[in-house]
Design a protein around this motif. Structure first.
Motif, PDB file in Angstrom:
ATOM      1  N   VAL A  80       0.845  -1.200   0.000  1.00  0.00           N
ATOM      2  CA  VAL A  80       0.000   0.000   0.000  1.00  0.00           C
ATOM      3  C   VAL A  80       0.878   1.247   0.000  1.00  0.00           C
ATOM      4  N   THR A  81       1.954   1.214   0.789  1.00  0.00           N
ATOM      5  CA  THR A  81       2.876   2.358   0.821  1.00  0.00           C
ATOM      6  C   THR A  81       3.384   2.649  -0.586  1.00  0.00           C
ATOM      7  N   ARG A  82       3.780   1.598  -1.289  1.00  0.00           N
ATOM      8  CA  ARG A  82       4.338   1.750  -2.637  1.00  0.00           C
ATOM      9  C   ARG A  82       3.302   2.357  -3.578  1.00  0.00           C
ATOM     10  N   ARG A  83       2.089   1.844  -3.540  1.00  0.00           N
ATOM     11  CA  ARG A  83       1.030   2.359  -4.428  1.00  0.00           C
ATOM     12  C   ARG A  83       0.739   3.828  -4.118  1.00  0.00           C
ATOM     13  N   LEU A  84       0.651   4.167  -2.848  1.00  0.00           N
ATOM     14  CA  LEU A  84       0.370   5.562  -2.469  1.00  0.00           C
ATOM     15  C   LEU A  84       1.498   6.490  -2.911  1.00  0.00           C
ATOM     16  N   ALA A  85       2.740   6.025  -2.760  1.00  0.00           N
ATOM     17  CA  ALA A  85       3.883   6.853  -3.159  1.00  0.00           C
ATOM     18  C   ALA A  85       3.842   7.110  -4.659  1.00  0.00           C
ATOM     19  N   GLN A  86       3.511   6.064  -5.407  1.00  0.00           N
ATOM     20  CA  GLN A  86       3.416   6.196  -6.863  1.00  0.00           C
ATOM     21  C   GLN A  86       2.343   7.228  -7.233  1.00  0.00           C
ATOM     22  N   GLU A  87       1.185   7.121  -6.615  1.00  0.00           N
ATOM     23  CA  GLU A  87       0.087   8.058  -6.905  1.00  0.00           C
ATOM     24  C   GLU A  87       0.475   9.486  -6.531  1.00  0.00           C
ATOM     25  N   LEU A  88       1.144   9.615  -5.397  1.00  0.00           N
ATOM     26  CA  LEU A  88       1.533  10.964  -4.944  1.00  0.00           C
ATOM     27  C   LEU A  88       2.531  11.598  -5.915  1.00  0.00           C
ATOM     28  N   VAL A  89       3.441  10.789  -6.432  1.00  0.00           N
ATOM     29  CA  VAL A  89       4.453  11.316  -7.360  1.00  0.00           C
ATOM     30  C   VAL A  89       3.821  11.602  -8.732  1.00  0.00           C
ATOM     31  N   VAL A  90       3.064  10.637  -9.244  1.00  0.00           N
ATOM     32  CA  VAL A  90       2.559  10.757 -10.619  1.00  0.00           C
ATOM     33  C   VAL A  90       1.348  11.697 -10.700  1.00  0.00           C
ATOM     34  N   ASN A  91       0.388  11.513  -9.826  1.00  0.00           N
ATOM     35  CA  ASN A  91      -0.860  12.307  -9.933  1.00  0.00           C
ATOM     36  C   ASN A  91      -0.763  13.637  -9.200  1.00  0.00           C
ATOM     37  N   ASP A  92      -0.298  13.597  -7.974  1.00  0.00           N
ATOM     38  CA  ASP A  92      -0.263  14.836  -7.176  1.00  0.00           C
ATOM     39  C   ASP A  92       1.011  15.646  -7.416  1.00  0.00           C
ATOM     40  N   LYS A  93       1.980  15.017  -8.034  1.00  0.00           N
ATOM     41  CA  LYS A  93       3.266  15.690  -8.315  1.00  0.00           C
ATOM     42  C   LYS A  93       3.874  16.309  -7.048  1.00  0.00           C
ATOM     43  N   VAL A  94       3.946  15.504  -6.009  1.00  0.00           N
ATOM     44  CA  VAL A  94       4.508  16.005  -4.747  1.00  0.00           C
ATOM     45  C   VAL A  94       5.991  16.344  -4.925  1.00  0.00           C
ATOM     46  N   ASN A  95       6.456  17.298  -4.143  1.00  0.00           N
ATOM     47  CA  ASN A  95       7.867  17.701  -4.182  1.00  0.00           C
ATOM     48  C   ASN A  95       8.710  16.845  -3.255  1.00  0.00           C
ATOM     49  N   VAL A  96       8.091  16.327  -2.205  1.00  0.00           N
ATOM     50  CA  VAL A  96       8.796  15.506  -1.214  1.00  0.00           C
ATOM     51  C   VAL A  96       7.885  14.370  -0.782  1.00  0.00           C
ATOM     52  N   LEU A  97       8.478  13.196  -0.563  1.00  0.00           N
ATOM     53  CA  LEU A  97       7.765  12.105   0.095  1.00  0.00           C
ATOM     54  C   LEU A  97       8.289  12.049   1.531  1.00  0.00           C
ATOM     55  N   ALA A  98       7.412  11.755   2.480  1.00  0.00           N
ATOM     56  CA  ALA A  98       7.856  11.753   3.883  1.00  0.00           C
ATOM     57  C   ALA A  98       7.020  10.775   4.696  1.00  0.00           C
ATOM     58  N   GLY A  99       7.474  10.519   5.936  1.00  0.00           N
ATOM     59  CA  GLY A  99       6.760   9.625   6.853  1.00  0.00           C
ATOM     60  C   GLY A  99       7.474   8.290   6.981  1.00  0.00           C
ATOM     61  N   PHE A 100       6.761   7.183   6.671  1.00  0.00           N
ATOM     62  CA  PHE A 100       7.305   5.816   6.653  1.00  0.00           C
ATOM     63  C   PHE A 100       7.455   5.242   8.058  1.00  0.00           C
ATOM     64  N   GLY A 101       6.340   4.651   8.522  1.00  0.00           N
ATOM     65  CA  GLY A 101       6.229   4.168   9.897  1.00  0.00           C
ATOM     66  C   GLY A 101       7.063   2.950  10.207  1.00  0.00           C
ATOM     67  N   ILE A 102       7.237   2.069   9.231  1.00  0.00           N
ATOM     68  CA  ILE A 102       8.033   0.865   9.497  1.00  0.00           C
ATOM     69  C   ILE A 102       9.007   0.629   8.343  1.00  0.00           C
ATOM     70  N   THR A 103      10.042  -0.133   8.636  1.00  0.00           N
ATOM     71  CA  THR A 103      11.119  -0.382   7.667  1.00  0.00           C
ATOM     72  C   THR A 103      10.624  -0.936   6.321  1.00  0.00           C
ATOM     73  N   PRO A 104       9.769  -1.965   6.300  1.00  0.00           N
ATOM     74  CA  PRO A 104       9.368  -2.486   4.981  1.00  0.00           C
ATOM     75  C   PRO A 104       8.673  -1.424   4.116  1.00  0.00           C
ATOM     76  N   SER A 105       7.962  -0.500   4.727  1.00  0.00           N
ATOM     77  CA  SER A 105       7.306   0.576   3.972  1.00  0.00           C
ATOM     78  C   SER A 105       8.340   1.514   3.361  1.00  0.00           C
TER      79      SER A 105
END
Ligand code: PHB
Length: 389
Positions: A80-105
């Protein structure tokens, strides 16, 4: 006639389309991916509150841009983390990704940060090797080797020579186990047994029974933030303390989010960590007070401070790069930042992009009616020992 009509229509359409694009230029988007539900939900709640506090204190305009925080719940499942990151980069065009609660994410998103040249600020996850998953990763939390080595230096000097380890069976737990054990042996101590419990829905009872039988001087524990109260409860219920086994660990186990509800059985537990809500600096007192005021009295934990400092790193990088030059300029301005945090002094090592910070030894005590991690010693400016390997 028909043609002119079409041109006018095309023009109108392109103006309509261009408008959001123009507005976008003045917006700086931070995609904050956190576990807001599920087993790691306290981490999401803490970091979101800290990021919002930072913005309330520092405004939402930086270098002429409006900062927008987009919070997404990954339920701590890496797919889910991966899918959300992809959407944030491609659709929302975020400048920064942040957070990440656990190592596998965090690990799951490394390749996306690299491919899209998007800086990725790891505010929670703490396995040493995370920063190697992408050259675009910067970390503001801590590493388990950082915290564990300090405790393995303290324990044998304080009558704790035989220690059994008990860790969550994934990245940070394996780091904690390895670095604690190696350092204990180096210091002449013994680690007769190393136990690992599953990350999801752990049952500590059979492991604690085993520890009781082995009767070491202490049990060293690493469990992720949010799981500490369950360990403490079962440790006390089984009367481990009564048979002379001490509980020690990284500060994740006496997490400030839960500590006050653990009861007096927690008093005396010694841990090593980078942050205590009881850290006696003026900056931290203000942080704790304002965090509490904005969140119905909630006490910030080490996750909150990772989120708060992560926002600092992002804001400062935006200021210094003046919002020009994209992800690479932003990343360059994140490297080497040095500043005072509520945890104490910290800096982002430009080579490793990892945090260098003080590690404190703390003992649980009752202070002003509340249970706190009270710092009694400090190892200054600790680099991640995992990087030397
Ligand atoms: C991690 O998954 O890296 C992690 C999570 C919670 C902690 C420490 C490390 O408290």
């Amino acid at each position: 006639m028909k043609r002119r009509h079409l041109t006018a229509l095309a023009l109108a359409t392109s103006v309509l389309l261009a408008q959001p694009a123009l507005a976008q230029d003045n917006v700086f988007k931070i995609g904050l991916i956190l576990p807001m539900t599920g087993q790691q939900a306290t981490t999401g709640r803490q970091i979101e509150a800290a990021a919002k506090l930072w913005m309330a204190q520092n405004g939402d305009t930086v270098a002429g841009k409006k900062v927008q925080l987009i919070v997404k719940d990954d339920t701590s499942l890496p797919d889910v983390t991966r899918r959300l990151a992809q959407e944030l980069v491609v659709n929302d065009k975020v400048n920064v990704l942040a957070g990440f609660g656990i190592t596998p994410s965090a690990m799951a998103v490394g390749p996306i940060a690299t491919q899209s040249k998007t800086p990725m600020v790891v505010m929670a996850a703490a396995t040493s090797s995370i920063t190697e998953a992408s050259p675009y990763i910067v970390r503001t939390s801590f590493t388990l080797p950082q915290a564990s080595v300090a405790l393995a230096d303290w324990a044998p000097k304080n009558g704790i020579k035989r220690v059994v380890t008990l860790v969550s069976d994934y990245g940070p737990g394996i780091d904690a186990e390895r670095f604690f054990k190696d350092r204990m042996l180096f210091n002449g101590g013994q680690v007769p047994e190393s136990l690992r419990v599953p990350l999801r829905n752990p049952d500590f009872a059979p492991f604690l029974q085993k520890v009781r039988d082995l009767k070491p001087d202490a049990l060293f524990v690493f469990v992720p933030s949010g799981a500490g109260a369950a360990v403490m409860k079962q440790f006390l219920e089984r009367g481990m303390d009564k048979v002379g086994i001490k509980l020690i660990g990284t500060g994740d186990v006496t997490d400030d989010d839960q500590l006050n509800d653990m009861g007096d059985g927690a008093i005396g537990v010694v841990t090593s960590h980078h942050y205590s809500a009881y850290h006696p600096s003026a900056m931290n007192k203000k942080f704790v007070a304002e965090f509490g005021k904005a969140n119905k009295g909630m006490r910030p934990n080490f996750m909150a401070v990772g989120g708060y400092d992560g926002m600092r790193v992002i804001y400062e990088a935006l200021k210094v790069s003046k919002g020009q030059g994209g992800g690479d300029a932003l990343l360059a301005a994140m490297k080497g930042q040095i500043f005072e945090s509520p945890r104490g002094p910290m800096f982002i090592d430009a080579q490793t992009r990892d945090v260098v910070q003080n590690i404190y030894l703390r003992r649980v005590e009752r202070k002003e009616g509340q249970l706190h991690n009270v710092e009694f010693d400090v190892v200054k400016d600790v680099k991640d020992p995992g990087k030397a390997r």
